[in-house]
Scaffold this motif. Structure first.
Motif, PDB file in Angstrom:
ATOM      1  N   LEU A   1      36.804  36.103  20.129  1.00 30.08           N
ATOM      2  CA  LEU A   1      35.674  37.018  20.253  1.00 30.08           C
ATOM      3  C   LEU A   1      34.354  36.261  20.379  1.00 30.08           C
ATOM      4  N   ALA A   2      34.333  35.033  19.886  1.00 25.65           N
ATOM      5  CA  ALA A   2      33.171  34.159  20.034  1.00 25.65           C
ATOM      6  C   ALA A   2      33.658  32.723  19.928  1.00 25.65           C
ATOM      7  N   ILE A   3      33.057  31.837  20.707  1.00 26.33           N
ATOM      8  CA  ILE A   3      33.490  30.449  20.706  1.00 26.33           C
ATOM      9  C   ILE A   3      32.294  29.538  20.474  1.00 26.33           C
ATOM     10  N   ALA A   4      32.450  28.548  19.603  1.00 26.90           N
ATOM     11  CA  ALA A   4      31.353  27.667  19.219  1.00 26.90           C
ATOM     12  C   ALA A   4      30.955  26.732  20.348  1.00 26.90           C
ATOM     13  N   VAL A   5      29.659  26.516  20.475  1.00 25.54           N
ATOM     14  CA  VAL A   5      29.111  25.533  21.414  1.00 25.54           C
ATOM     15  C   VAL A   5      28.619  24.355  20.580  1.00 25.54           C
ATOM     16  N   VAL A   6      29.216  23.176  20.809  1.00 25.00           N
ATOM     17  CA  VAL A   6      28.982  22.004  19.974  1.00 25.00           C
ATOM     18  C   VAL A   6      28.529  20.833  20.838  1.00 25.00           C
TER      19      VAL A   6
ATOM     20  N   GLY B   1      28.625  16.620  17.427  1.00 20.68           N
ATOM     21  CA  GLY B   1      29.409  17.526  16.598  1.00 20.68           C
ATOM     22  C   GLY B   1      28.594  18.597  15.913  1.00 20.68           C
ATOM     23  N   ARG B   2      27.334  18.775  16.333  1.00 19.11           N
ATOM     24  CA  ARG B   2      26.482  19.798  15.722  1.00 19.11           C
ATOM     25  C   ARG B   2      26.692  21.144  16.418  1.00 19.11           C
ATOM     26  N   LEU B   3      26.649  22.217  15.638  1.00 18.02           N
ATOM     27  CA  LEU B   3      26.768  23.564  16.195  1.00 18.02           C
ATOM     28  C   LEU B   3      25.429  23.988  16.797  1.00 18.02           C
ATOM     29  N   LEU B   4      25.442  24.325  18.087  1.00 26.70           N
ATOM     30  CA  LEU B   4      24.224  24.759  18.782  1.00 26.70           C
ATOM     31  C   LEU B   4      24.124  26.270  18.890  1.00 26.70           C
ATOM     32  N   GLY B   5      25.263  26.931  18.907  1.00 23.07           N
ATOM     33  CA  GLY B   5      25.291  28.381  19.085  1.00 23.07           C
ATOM     34  C   GLY B   5      26.716  28.793  19.377  1.00 23.07           C
ATOM     35  N   ALA B   6      26.874  29.996  19.904  1.00 25.89           N
ATOM     36  CA  ALA B   6      28.204  30.480  20.270  1.00 25.89           C
ATOM     37  C   ALA B   6      28.081  31.415  21.456  1.00 25.89           C
ATOM     38  N   VAL B   7      29.105  31.423  22.270  1.00 27.96           N
ATOM     39  CA  VAL B   7      29.211  32.386  23.365  1.00 27.96           C
ATOM     40  C   VAL B   7      30.098  33.513  22.875  1.00 27.96           C
ATOM     41  N   SER B   8      29.616  34.746  22.962  1.00 33.68           N
ATOM     42  CA  SER B   8      30.393  35.891  22.502  1.00 33.68           C
ATOM     43  C   SER B   8      31.072  36.576  23.686  1.00 33.68           C
ATOM     44  N   VAL B   9      32.077  37.363  23.381  1.00 35.52           N
ATOM     45  CA  VAL B   9      32.862  37.985  24.442  1.00 35.52           C
ATOM     46  C   VAL B   9      32.020  38.947  25.276  1.00 35.52           C
ATOM     47  N   ASP B  10      31.015  39.594  24.658  1.00 29.92           N
ATOM     48  CA  ASP B  10      30.177  40.491  25.453  1.00 29.92           C
ATOM     49  C   ASP B  10      29.337  39.721  26.464  1.00 29.92           C
ATOM     50  N   ASP B  11      28.926  38.481  26.115  1.00 30.60           N
ATOM     51  CA  ASP B  11      28.214  37.648  27.085  1.00 30.60           C
ATOM     52  C   ASP B  11      29.129  37.260  28.243  1.00 30.60           C
ATOM     53  N   VAL B  12      30.385  36.989  27.925  1.00 24.24           N
ATOM     54  CA  VAL B  12      31.362  36.630  28.958  1.00 24.24           C
ATOM     55  C   VAL B  12      31.589  37.796  29.916  1.00 24.24           C
ATOM     56  N   VAL B  13      31.740  39.004  29.352  1.00 27.78           N
ATOM     57  CA  VAL B  13      31.961  40.179  30.202  1.00 27.78           C
ATOM     58  C   VAL B  13      30.770  40.402  31.127  1.00 27.78           C
ATOM     59  N   ASP B  14      29.550  40.298  30.586  1.00 30.25           N
ATOM     60  CA  ASP B  14      28.348  40.440  31.422  1.00 30.25           C
ATOM     61  C   ASP B  14      28.353  39.445  32.573  1.00 30.25           C
TER      62      ASP B  14
ATOM     63  N   VAL C   1      34.408  28.301  30.401  1.00 23.71           N
ATOM     64  CA  VAL C   1      34.268  29.143  29.200  1.00 23.71           C
ATOM     65  C   VAL C   1      35.191  30.355  29.299  1.00 23.71           C
ATOM     66  N   PHE C   2      35.237  30.985  30.478  1.00 23.31           N
ATOM     67  CA  PHE C   2      36.116  32.144  30.665  1.00 23.31           C
ATOM     68  C   PHE C   2      37.572  31.766  30.379  1.00 23.31           C
ATOM     69  N   GLU C   3      37.979  30.596  30.830  1.00 21.59           N
ATOM     70  CA  GLU C   3      39.360  30.169  30.643  1.00 21.59           C
ATOM     71  C   GLU C   3      39.679  29.940  29.165  1.00 21.59           C
ATOM     72  N   GLU C   4      38.711  29.421  28.408  1.00 17.52           N
ATOM     73  CA  GLU C   4      38.924  29.233  26.980  1.00 17.52           C
ATOM     74  C   GLU C   4      39.122  30.573  26.279  1.00 17.52           C
ATOM     75  N   PHE C   5      38.308  31.559  26.638  1.00 20.80           N
ATOM     76  CA  PHE C   5      38.458  32.888  26.040  1.00 20.80           C
ATOM     77  C   PHE C   5      39.822  33.479  26.375  1.00 20.80           C
ATOM     78  N   ALA C   6      40.243  33.336  27.638  1.00 19.95           N
ATOM     79  CA  ALA C   6      41.524  33.892  28.065  1.00 19.95           C
ATOM     80  C   ALA C   6      42.695  33.200  27.371  1.00 19.95           C
ATOM     81  N   SER C   7      42.562  31.895  27.122  1.00 20.47           N
ATOM     82  CA  SER C   7      43.657  31.125  26.533  1.00 20.47           C
ATOM     83  C   SER C   7      43.818  31.374  25.041  1.00 20.47           C
ATOM     84  N   TYR C   8      42.712  31.599  24.338  1.00 21.50           N
ATOM     85  CA  TYR C   8      42.769  31.637  22.875  1.00 21.50           C
ATOM     86  C   TYR C   8      42.430  33.004  22.270  1.00 21.50           C
ATOM     87  N   ASP C   9      42.179  34.017  23.102  1.00 18.42           N
ATOM     88  CA  ASP C   9      41.893  35.372  22.603  1.00 18.42           C
ATOM     89  C   ASP C   9      40.766  35.374  21.580  1.00 18.42           C
TER      90      ASP C   9
END
Length: 418
Positions: A371-376, A380-393, A361-369
């Motif tokens: 702020l939040a990335i979908a968890v599917v 193909g259903r959307l379950l939620g999203a990981v936000s950048v503040d969760d990543v920093v924590d 997940v960290f690598e995806e954030f670093a690669s694509y800049d």
């Protein structure tokens, strides 16, 4: 108006103005909290009527107070109804016209404006008392120091007063102060906070300290607090509880909320599913740009979540229908209000599976800049999203808050000495 007395009765007749000077309401009252020992009571906000509602306007959001009105720093306004809280005093409703001693009543409150160059605050400086005499038609007045009538602004308990003083501070700063207190005082403070405020502070504490802070709360109060927490933080906290306590809480919670939390608890902590939040801005492809902008204006959304709209097929609550993609806020600002979101979906935006590890997940954030990335999921259903503040924590590690002990002590010394 710095250095001059500003009378509360005069303020309560002023219009509430937006940042451009347009009238958006009327000031009805002022909210004050007691200062610490030897310090004057201070204004934490204003009660105003706007769009047929009584709302609270935090003093920190006021840019200017003068004869023309009370002007906000920005155009947005929180229209949630005003609810008085323990430790607060309403000048108009509770102080003015109160009897003081024998034969005198409070006729007005004199405030003084203080500024440190960055922020402005208003403190109670004087109290004007009126007395009537049988041989005089008009009352006589005298101006006294606030210290002579300090009981007018006193809270019921010391912890109620402390909770009120901390109310307009950032939850992270409050958490630092809470951690300097002995555990008994922490729990007294927790009991004096309203549910939403206590939930905000809990989210800024490590899970083991969260457990100690809520240990003395009865189940009904505990459920009220937990239901105000973000789902991902709530799941982390429940994951640290003994199984029997966790089961009792889930049983007492609203069925829909319990289902969401139970699903989050099913994921390993070190995965995307263990970090994600299901609280997102989700709309269908036929929704318009105007509808999307209205959704992201809601003040409860964090900046990282409000930066994009997740577009899915129905249902629009995780797990949703098929995830179609995201529309970024910048795109919304460039398109006409009536355009449908299906025409605004960004291309080549990554998603992650719920079971991938946090390093991926960290690598995806670093690669694509992002702020939040979908968890599917696989369907193909959307379950939620990981936000950048969760990543920093997560990247800082579980003990990062503990490394602030030195800062905690410094904050505690400043607070204690103020």
């Amino acid at each position: 108006m710095g250095g001059e007395l500003i009378y509360a009765f005069r303020v309560m007749r002023l219009p509430l103005l937006d940042a451009g000077g347009a009238e958006i309401g009327k000031i009805e009252d002022l909210v004050v909290v007691p200062g610490r020992t030897g310090q004057p009571p201070r204004v934490t906000g204003f009660v105003a009527s706007s769009q047929r509602r009584r709302i609270f306007v935090n003093a920190a959001r006021i840019a200017e107070l003068d004869a023309d009105g009370v002007r906000l720093r920005s155009w947005d306004i929180d229209l949630n109804p005003f609810k008085p809280r323990p430790g607060e005093t309403l000048i108009g409703k509770q102080v003015i016209d109160q009897q003081v001693g024998s034969g005198e009543r409070v006729s007005d409150i004199g405030l003084i404006e203080k500024t440190d160059g960055r922020t402005t605050r208003w403190e109670v400086a004087k109290v004007r008392l009126a007395s009537r005499h049988t041989l005089r038609r008009r009352p006589s007045y005298r101006l006294v120091e606030w210290t002579e009538v300090a009981r007018l602004f006193a809270a019921n308990t010391a912890m109620e007063a402390e909770a009120a003083r901390l109310r307009d501070m950032h939850p992270s700063d409050v958490a630092h102060i809470v951690r300097t207190m002995p555990i008994a005082q922490r729990r007294q403070l927790a009991e004096s906070m309203d549910d939403e405020r206590l939930a905000d502070v809990l989210e800024e504490l490590p899970e083991n300290e969260q457990l100690r802070l809520i240990e003395g709360l009865d189940l009904d109060r505990l459920i009220g607090v937990l239901e105000e927490m973000e789902y991902d933080d709530l799941a982390d906290l429940l994951g640290e509880m003994p199984r029997q306590q966790r089961a009792a809480i889930l049983e007492a919670m609203d069925d829909d909320e319990a289902e969401v939390v139970t699903r989050l608890l099913s994921y390993e902590e070190s995965t995307a599913g263990g970090m994600m939040t299901p609280e997102l801005v989700i709309l269908g492809p036929g929704s318009t740009v105007a509808e999307a902008l209205a959704e992201i204006r809601h003040p409860d959304w964090t900046p990282s979540i409000a930066s994009q709209i997740f577009v899915t097929q129905a249902p629009f609550k995780p797990p949703t229908g098929k995830h179609l993609g995201v529309v970024f806020m910048q795109r919304l600002l460039r398109e006409p209000p009536g355009m449908e979101l299906r025409h605004c979906i960004a291309e080549n935006v990554p998603t992650v599976a719920p079971d991938i590890d946090d390093r991926a997940v960290f690598e995806e954030f670093a690669s694509y800049d992002m702020l939040a990335i979908a968890v599917v999921d696989e369907a193909g259903r959307l379950l939620g999203a990981v936000s950048v503040d969760d990543v920093v924590d997560r990247m800082l590690g579980a003990g990062w808050r503990l490394r602030h002990r030195r800062q905690d002590r410094a904050v505690g010394e400043v607070v204690g000495g103020s």
